[in-house]
Scaffold this active site. Sequence first.
Site, PDB file in Angstrom:
ATOM      1  N   CYS A  87      -1.369   9.379  10.557  1.00 43.47           N
ATOM      2  CA  CYS A  87      -2.150   9.065  11.842  1.00 43.47           C
ATOM      3  C   CYS A  87      -1.154   9.105  12.984  1.00 43.47           C
ATOM      4  O   CYS A  87      -0.887  10.281  13.367  1.00 43.47           O
ATOM      5  CB  CYS A  87      -2.746   7.620  11.570  1.00 43.47           C
ATOM      6  SG  CYS A  87      -3.748   7.367  13.005  1.00 43.47           S
ATOM      7  N   HIS A 196      -5.662   7.048   6.176  1.00 48.62           N
ATOM      8  CA  HIS A 196      -4.560   6.388   5.764  1.00 48.62           C
ATOM      9  C   HIS A 196      -4.422   6.108   4.298  1.00 48.62           C
ATOM     10  O   HIS A 196      -5.104   5.233   3.784  1.00 48.62           O
ATOM     11  CB  HIS A 196      -4.795   4.948   6.324  1.00 48.62           C
ATOM     12  CG  HIS A 196      -4.462   5.166   7.816  1.00 48.62           C
ATOM     13  ND1 HIS A 196      -3.282   4.394   8.494  1.00 48.62           N
ATOM     14  CD2 HIS A 196      -5.208   5.550   9.214  1.00 48.62           C
ATOM     15  CE1 HIS A 196      -3.142   4.734   9.585  1.00 48.62           C
ATOM     16  NE2 HIS A 196      -4.469   5.242  10.400  1.00 48.62           N
ATOM     17  N   GLU A 198      -2.098   4.848   2.560  1.00 45.16           N
ATOM     18  CA  GLU A 198      -1.541   3.678   2.326  1.00 45.16           C
ATOM     19  C   GLU A 198      -2.350   2.305   2.360  1.00 45.16           C
ATOM     20  O   GLU A 198      -2.208   1.268   1.525  1.00 45.16           O
ATOM     21  CB  GLU A 198      -0.424   3.446   3.314  1.00 45.16           C
ATOM     22  CG  GLU A 198      -0.714   2.670   4.758  1.00 45.16           C
ATOM     23  CD  GLU A 198      -1.175   3.889   5.833  1.00 45.16           C
ATOM     24  OE1 GLU A 198      -1.417   3.401   6.765  1.00 45.16           O
ATOM     25  OE2 GLU A 198      -1.431   5.060   5.334  1.00 45.16           O
TER      26      GLU A 198
END
Length: 228
Positions: A87, A196, A198
């Site tokens: 991002c 994302h 994660e």
Amino acid sequence: MSTRIGVVTFPGSLDDRDARRAVEIAGGEAVALWHADTDLGGVDAVVLPGGFSYGDYLRCGAIARFAPIMTPVIEAARDGLPVLGICNGFQVLCESHLLPGALVRNDRRKFVCRDQPLRIENAGTAWTSAYSAGQEIVIPIKNGEGGFVADEATLDRIEAGGQVVVRYAGDNPNGSYRDIAGICNEAGNVVGLMPHPEHAVEELCGPTTDGLGFFASLLRQFVPATSP
């Protein structure tokens, strides 16, 4: 000896702790790096996390590109160090000219936050070898300036060179040209993506565990070869 992956914290980073947790869940050792550091401390790879570095003033990632830590990151990336920009980290990589193109305001002029279907286009990079080409995954996106843009010649070049790593499957959430959600450099060691991963590494806190493959891919490179 565990693989050491540095995660940079800039003023305004939001997802640095999440990225460090993802590294540890994947089996690596997360190393906290600070924006004012001038040395990478011998890490095996670097993650530039999501957030709003330096308040996103000027352009997203434009100030972070000049942070002291980015000098060794840029030099090491050009020498083959694996670097993942997520991002805002993707924006920083584009501003640093480690990746082509730019990220601009979403075409719908709204911040988009949702679980997003994606398709893996290139499973040969340092960060995607745990996937297969054409595999569809679901991980979250959350961005207001996530539209990937480039001129037609650049788009044709990265398409021909296999540098499109991930595409949006189904609805394009931000107007990215050619549905591009993530790209890599020519060598494949530097990857930037707007979604994302994660936030999709454990069942309790994510829509899936599909994001874990980005971190597991990197760790595969450092597993010692075994004799048959």
